[in-house]
Design a protein around this motif. Structure first.
Motif, PDB file in Angstrom:
ATOM      1  N   THR A 216       0.830  -1.196   0.000  1.00 48.66           N
ATOM      2  CA  THR A 216       0.000   0.000   0.000  1.00 48.66           C
ATOM      3  C   THR A 216       0.872   1.255   0.000  1.00 48.66           C
ATOM      4  OG1 THR A 216      -0.080   0.308   2.403  1.00 48.66           O
ATOM      5  CG2 THR A 216      -1.605  -1.298   1.455  1.00 48.66           C
ATOM      6  N   THR A 217       0.188   2.391  -0.002  1.00 46.61           N
ATOM      7  CA  THR A 217       0.895   3.675   0.083  1.00 46.61           C
ATOM      8  C   THR A 217       1.011   4.151   1.527  1.00 46.61           C
ATOM      9  OG1 THR A 217      -1.207   4.835  -0.308  1.00 46.61           O
ATOM     10  CG2 THR A 217       0.185   4.382  -2.221  1.00 46.61           C
ATOM     11  N   ARG A 218       0.756   3.254   2.468  1.00 44.66           N
ATOM     12  CA  ARG A 218       0.880   3.579   3.887  1.00 44.66           C
ATOM     13  C   ARG A 218       2.318   3.981   4.206  1.00 44.66           C
ATOM     14  NH1 ARG A 218      -1.548  -1.074   6.410  1.00 44.66           N
ATOM     15  NH2 ARG A 218       0.300  -2.171   5.697  1.00 44.66           N
ATOM     16  N   ALA A 219       2.482   5.033   5.004  1.00 47.11           N
ATOM     17  CA  ALA A 219       3.818   5.554   5.311  1.00 47.11           C
ATOM     18  C   ALA A 219       4.642   4.538   6.084  1.00 47.11           C
ATOM     19  CB  ALA A 219       3.709   6.835   6.119  1.00 47.11           C
TER      20      ALA A 219
ATOM     21  N   SER B 138       6.180   5.568   1.288  1.00 45.75           N
ATOM     22  CA  SER B 138       5.191   4.510   1.457  1.00 45.75           C
ATOM     23  C   SER B 138       5.836   3.131   1.379  1.00 45.75           C
ATOM     24  CB  SER B 138       4.125   4.629   0.368  1.00 45.75           C
ATOM     25  OG  SER B 138       4.675   4.300  -0.900  1.00 45.75           O
ATOM     26  N   GLU B 139       5.116   2.148   1.887  1.00 44.15           N
ATOM     27  CA  GLU B 139       5.565   0.759   1.742  1.00 44.15           C
ATOM     28  C   GLU B 139       5.837   0.453   0.272  1.00 44.15           C
ATOM     29  OE1 GLU B 139       2.996  -1.321   5.383  1.00 44.15           O
ATOM     30  OE2 GLU B 139       2.557  -1.800   3.301  1.00 44.15           O
TER      31      GLU B 139
END
Length: 341
Positions: free
Chosen positions: A316-319, A328-329
């Protein structure tokens, strides 16, 4: 699913079989299980063992040798398949055509009423590549219980082509274009047109891509009764098929080199749970797996769009915490693997 029928040309068929699991009668499957164990072992004898399938393929050179090395190294699996001794009962339980279908045990002999490794399909197949287990090629090495094996040449012919598909698995997207690209990729890896120019040649006339090698593969697929969807899709330009085929000069793929290390890296990426707490361990595992990939094969990761698509699907684009500036990941993994963002 892809399958060969003994004594005929290669055939492709997509078959969706609905079934209802019901209580099955008792069947003596002990002989089937012993047979499966013996045939799995026979098919997977060491590549260095004279008389083994892999040794036979290695001696041929080219695509058969590459597939044999990939199978021996774990980039794909080769398993036995054969018609179960309780085939009629299994077909009936699955709701198949009791006069037209048989039940194959696929690498494992399921208990009656279980269909995890049981395929309901047409008889007389020499082998299968089954979407339920896309990393595996199944070979019906001994079609008659207690009879002799098929020739190594026949088994090699099936495995050499379908093994490429199993090692360089496509995303399974539906549609004529994805089917075309999958077959184009397999014939490219298999060596069709090897030695011909891969460069764009604007002076080429006629249908298809303007590159010698790409045109050779296009012509093979366009004119083959094995792939009847290609000609109408191209001629009618279904969903832009013609433009895409004309511009497809070089294949994208996950494992165009049939590398066991790339297969392991793909498995590492695909197994990410998506849970943030699992990311640090997964990141470390990917770093270790990528470090084991030989230098030439790393270019396959950097240069093939399928690797970008795979990473974007799984991450994902999670930090990412602890990275300055925060990224992001998804971008973190792309950077680790050398994939352009």
């Amino acid at each position: 699913m892809n399958y060969y029928v003994a004594g005929s040309a290669v055939a492709f068929q997509t078959q969706r079989v609905p079934f209802t699991i019901a209580a099955g009668g008792a069947a003596n499957l002990a002989v089937d299980r012993a047979r499966m164990t013996a045939e799995n072992a026979w098919l997977n004898r060491p590549i260095g063992a004279a008389g083994s399938l892999y040794h036979f393929m290695a001696a041929q050179g080219g695509a058969p040798a590459r597939v044999a090395a990939a199978a021996a190294g774990g980039a794909l699996k080769v398993r036995s398949c054969f018609v179960r001794s309780d085939s009629a009962a299994a077909v009936n339980l699955a709701g198949g055509g009791t006069t037209t279908d048989v039940a194959y045990a696929m690498g494992v002999v399921d208990a009656p009423g279980t269909f995890t490794n049981t395929l309901i399909a047409q008889p007389s197949a020499a082998g299968w590549r089954w979407p339920a287990h896309p990393d595996t090629v199944y070979l019906n090495a001994t079609p008659v219980p207690g009879g002799g094996h098929r020739t190594l040449a026949e088994l090699s012919e099936f495995l050499a082509h379908e093994g490429i598909h199993a090692a360089d698995r496509d995303a399974g997207a539906p549609g004529e274009w994805d089917r075309y690209a999958t077959e184009f990729r397999a014939y490219w890896i298999g060596g069709l047109g090897a030695g011909q120019s891969t460069a764009l040649d604007p002076t080429m006339s006629g249908m298809g891509p303007k590159s010698e090698r790409a045109r050779t593969i296009f012509n093979h697929l366009y004119g083959s009764a094995t792939y009847p969807f290609v000609q109408p899709a191209y001629d009618q330009n279904e969903q832009g098929f013609r433009e895409r085929a004309d511009n497809y000069l070089y294949p994208d793929g996950i494992n165009l080199t049939l590398s066991p290390q790339l297969a392991a890296l793909r498995a590492e990426v695909e197994s990410y749970s998506g849970v943030a707490a699992d990311y640090p361990a997964k990141r470390a595992a990917i770093i270790a797996s990528f470090a084991a990939v030989p230098g030439p094969d790393r270019g396959e990761v950097r240069g093939n769009r399928d690797w970008r698509d795979l990473v974007e699907t799984k991450f994902t684009t999670r930090a990412v915490a602890g990275v300055a500036p925060p990224i992001s990941e998804r971008n973190d993994i792309k950077t680790l693997l050398g994939i352009p963002r």
